[in-house]
Design a protein around this motif. Sequence first.
Motif, PDB file in Angstrom:
ATOM      1  N   ASP A 177     -14.900   4.164  -2.037  1.00 38.81           N
ATOM      2  CA  ASP A 177     -15.825   5.161  -2.582  1.00 38.81           C
ATOM      3  C   ASP A 177     -15.257   6.576  -2.560  1.00 38.81           C
ATOM      4  OD1 ASP A 177     -17.745   3.164  -2.939  1.00 38.81           O
ATOM      5  OD2 ASP A 177     -18.486   3.398  -0.880  1.00 38.81           O
ATOM      6  N   ASP A 178     -14.014   6.730  -2.111  1.00 40.17           N
ATOM      7  CA  ASP A 178     -13.425   8.064  -1.997  1.00 40.17           C
ATOM      8  C   ASP A 178     -12.878   8.514  -3.349  1.00 40.17           C
ATOM      9  OD1 ASP A 178     -11.650  10.315  -1.259  1.00 40.17           O
ATOM     10  OD2 ASP A 178     -12.128   9.662   0.781  1.00 40.17           O
ATOM     11  N   ARG A 179     -13.308   9.692  -3.794  1.00 39.09           N
ATOM     12  CA  ARG A 179     -12.929  10.182  -5.123  1.00 39.09           C
ATOM     13  C   ARG A 179     -11.708  11.093  -5.109  1.00 39.09           C
ATOM     14  NH1 ARG A 179     -18.841  11.622  -7.865  1.00 39.09           N
ATOM     15  NH2 ARG A 179     -19.746   9.518  -7.636  1.00 39.09           N
ATOM     16  N   ARG A 180     -11.125  11.314  -3.940  1.00 39.63           N
ATOM     17  CA  ARG A 180      -9.949  12.188  -3.880  1.00 39.63           C
ATOM     18  C   ARG A 180      -8.729  11.549  -4.527  1.00 39.63           C
ATOM     19  NH1 ARG A 180      -9.924  13.511   2.449  1.00 39.63           N
ATOM     20  NH2 ARG A 180     -10.829  11.395   2.456  1.00 39.63           N
ATOM     21  N   TRP A 181      -8.715  10.216  -4.577  1.00 36.99           N
ATOM     22  CA  TRP A 181      -7.563   9.496  -5.122  1.00 36.99           C
ATOM     23  C   TRP A 181      -8.057   8.481  -6.146  1.00 36.99           C
ATOM     24  CZ3 TRP A 181      -8.370   9.615   0.351  1.00 36.99           C
ATOM     25  CH2 TRP A 181      -7.693  10.666   0.985  1.00 36.99           C
ATOM     26  N   PRO A 182      -8.393   8.945  -7.347  1.00 40.31           N
ATOM     27  CA  PRO A 182      -9.030   8.080  -8.350  1.00 40.31           C
ATOM     28  C   PRO A 182      -8.173   6.902  -8.805  1.00 40.31           C
ATOM     29  CG  PRO A 182      -8.328  10.165  -9.326  1.00 40.31           C
ATOM     30  CD  PRO A 182      -8.189  10.319  -7.845  1.00 40.31           C
ATOM     31  N   ARG A 183      -6.849   7.034  -8.709  1.00 40.94           N
ATOM     32  CA  ARG A 183      -5.990   5.916  -9.118  1.00 40.94           C
ATOM     33  C   ARG A 183      -5.653   5.013  -7.940  1.00 40.94           C
ATOM     34  NH1 ARG A 183      -0.893   8.555 -11.599  1.00 40.94           N
ATOM     35  NH2 ARG A 183      -1.290  10.015  -9.880  1.00 40.94           N
ATOM     36  N   TYR A 184      -5.406   5.621  -6.805  1.00 40.08           N
ATOM     37  CA  TYR A 184      -5.004   4.827  -5.640  1.00 40.08           C
ATOM     38  C   TYR A 184      -6.161   4.036  -5.035  1.00 40.08           C
ATOM     39  CZ  TYR A 184      -3.829   3.733  -0.804  1.00 40.08           C
ATOM     40  OH  TYR A 184      -3.663   3.081   0.392  1.00 40.08           O
ATOM     41  N   ALA A 185      -7.326   4.673  -4.873  1.00 38.48           N
ATOM     42  CA  ALA A 185      -8.436   4.050  -4.140  1.00 38.48           C
ATOM     43  C   ALA A 185      -8.835   2.671  -4.679  1.00 38.48           C
ATOM     44  CB  ALA A 185      -9.635   4.988  -4.106  1.00 38.48           C
ATOM     45  N   PRO A 186      -9.079   2.521  -5.990  1.00 43.29           N
ATOM     46  CA  PRO A 186      -9.492   1.193  -6.472  1.00 43.29           C
ATOM     47  C   PRO A 186      -8.400   0.137  -6.341  1.00 43.29           C
ATOM     48  CG  PRO A 186      -9.142   2.708  -8.316  1.00 43.29           C
ATOM     49  CD  PRO A 186      -9.116   3.535  -7.075  1.00 43.29           C
ATOM     50  N   ARG A 187      -7.150   0.534  -6.513  1.00 44.11           N
ATOM     51  CA  ARG A 187      -6.060  -0.441  -6.400  1.00 44.11           C
ATOM     52  C   ARG A 187      -5.810  -0.821  -4.941  1.00 44.11           C
ATOM     53  NH1 ARG A 187      -1.255   1.447 -10.399  1.00 44.11           N
ATOM     54  NH2 ARG A 187      -0.347  -0.480  -9.544  1.00 44.11           N
ATOM     55  N   ALA A 188      -6.006   0.140  -4.039  1.00 42.05           N
ATOM     56  CA  ALA A 188      -5.891  -0.171  -2.613  1.00 42.05           C
ATOM     57  C   ALA A 188      -7.011  -1.113  -2.193  1.00 42.05           C
ATOM     58  CB  ALA A 188      -5.940   1.109  -1.792  1.00 42.05           C
ATOM     59  N   ALA A 189      -8.206  -0.888  -2.745  1.00 46.35           N
ATOM     60  CA  ALA A 189      -9.331  -1.772  -2.441  1.00 46.35           C
ATOM     61  C   ALA A 189      -9.042  -3.194  -2.914  1.00 46.35           C
ATOM     62  CB  ALA A 189     -10.602  -1.240  -3.095  1.00 46.35           C
ATOM     63  N   ASP A 190      -8.349  -3.317  -4.039  1.00 45.36           N
ATOM     64  CA  ASP A 190      -7.969  -4.641  -4.534  1.00 45.36           C
ATOM     65  C   ASP A 190      -7.020  -5.352  -3.568  1.00 45.36           C
ATOM     66  OD1 ASP A 190      -9.499  -4.314  -6.785  1.00 45.36           O
ATOM     67  OD2 ASP A 190      -7.834  -3.666  -8.062  1.00 45.36           O
TER      68      ASP A 190
ATOM     69  N   ALA B 248       0.833  -1.204   0.000  1.00 42.77           N
ATOM     70  CA  ALA B 248       0.000   0.000   0.000  1.00 42.77           C
ATOM     71  C   ALA B 248       0.868   1.255   0.000  1.00 42.77           C
ATOM     72  CB  ALA B 248      -0.930  -0.005   1.205  1.00 42.77           C
ATOM     73  N   ASP B 249       1.931   1.233   0.785  1.00 49.66           N
ATOM     74  CA  ASP B 249       2.863   2.368   0.802  1.00 49.66           C
ATOM     75  C   ASP B 249       3.469   2.585  -0.582  1.00 49.66           C
ATOM     76  OD1 ASP B 249       2.388   2.589   3.490  1.00 49.66           O
ATOM     77  OD2 ASP B 249       4.375   1.932   4.129  1.00 49.66           O
ATOM     78  N   ASP B 250       4.009   1.511  -1.151  1.00 52.33           N
ATOM     79  CA  ASP B 250       4.677   1.608  -2.453  1.00 52.33           C
ATOM     80  C   ASP B 250       3.725   2.111  -3.533  1.00 52.33           C
ATOM     81  OD1 ASP B 250       7.058   0.728  -1.406  1.00 52.33           O
ATOM     82  OD2 ASP B 250       6.791  -1.358  -2.030  1.00 52.33           O
ATOM     83  N   LEU B 251       2.474   1.689  -3.450  1.00 50.17           N
ATOM     84  CA  LEU B 251       1.482   2.119  -4.427  1.00 50.17           C
ATOM     85  C   LEU B 251       1.286   3.634  -4.365  1.00 50.17           C
ATOM     86  CD1 LEU B 251      -0.603   1.319  -6.550  1.00 50.17           C
ATOM     87  CD2 LEU B 251      -2.236   0.882  -4.704  1.00 50.17           C
ATOM     88  N   GLN B 252       1.243   4.175  -3.162  1.00 50.85           N
ATOM     89  CA  GLN B 252       1.071   5.621  -3.013  1.00 50.85           C
ATOM     90  C   GLN B 252       2.310   6.383  -3.472  1.00 50.85           C
ATOM     91  OE1 GLN B 252      -1.423   6.531   0.831  1.00 50.85           O
ATOM     92  NE2 GLN B 252      -0.488   4.499   1.077  1.00 50.85           N
ATOM     93  N   TYR B 253       3.499   5.829  -3.201  1.00 53.77           N
ATOM     94  CA  TYR B 253       4.724   6.479  -3.679  1.00 53.77           C
ATOM     95  C   TYR B 253       4.747   6.493  -5.206  1.00 53.77           C
ATOM     96  CZ  TYR B 253       6.248   4.979   1.042  1.00 53.77           C
ATOM     97  OH  TYR B 253       6.344   4.724   2.380  1.00 53.77           O
TER      98      TYR B 253
END
Length: 238
Positions: free
Chosen positions: A105-118, A76-81
């Motif tokens: 459901d958070d739209r502030r991070w359109p790329r991170y949120a769905p991948r973090a959910a995965d 999760a950290d690496d994904l955000q970096y």
Amino acid sequence: MSTDQTTTMSTSLAIADAMAEVARTINAPRTVEEALSLVVDAARDTVPGIDHASVTVTVKGGYQTWAATGDLACRADDLQYELDEGPCVDALKAETFMQVDELPDDRRWPRYAPRAADLGIRSQLAFPLYTNTGPLGGLNLYATETEVLDADTRHIAELFAAHAALALGKAREEQSLNTALASRKTIGQAIGITQERFGIDEERAFQFLVRVSQTSNIKLREVAAELVHQSNERCDNA
């Protein structure tokens, strides 16, 4: 005593024990990575609703994870970096606390949120870590359920963030001191080499090195290090 009171007391005792253990790590003779590992492990085991934790450190050109409770936190950290977005990155940039109750459901991070959910992350807390010298990094707390982050969660997490900042700040101070001492030793060696080479006293040798530094626009410690390196090479080849 009611069941709720008993539960509250047990939780308070568990938190007190965890905080005491973390506090002992601050001045213990261990590496900063070991101290931070104890912080994140204690945070995961103590902060209500939290399943994974990590500490991010700011470095030249980006961020690094110095402690994590497991692979999920690291990923999760690496994904955000990588994406340069997410609660962790935003907390560090804005130097403010970030809380996400329903990450998918958070739209502030359109790329991170769905991948973090995965990855299985549903909620997240991010705290910037800083001392009076400035920002140092961040404490990241991850939950695999939504709507588990309440006021108690945030309050307890803030205590662990404070301990992580102390551990990291202490490590940075020691690193700066060690660097300063090493530089001082190298400059002293360079002064001695210059004295011997040109037959001048210590003060004039130091002024010579300063002038070389100013003329070349290279830091004094780097000039000294190069001079010592050249001297050592000549000795090795003699």
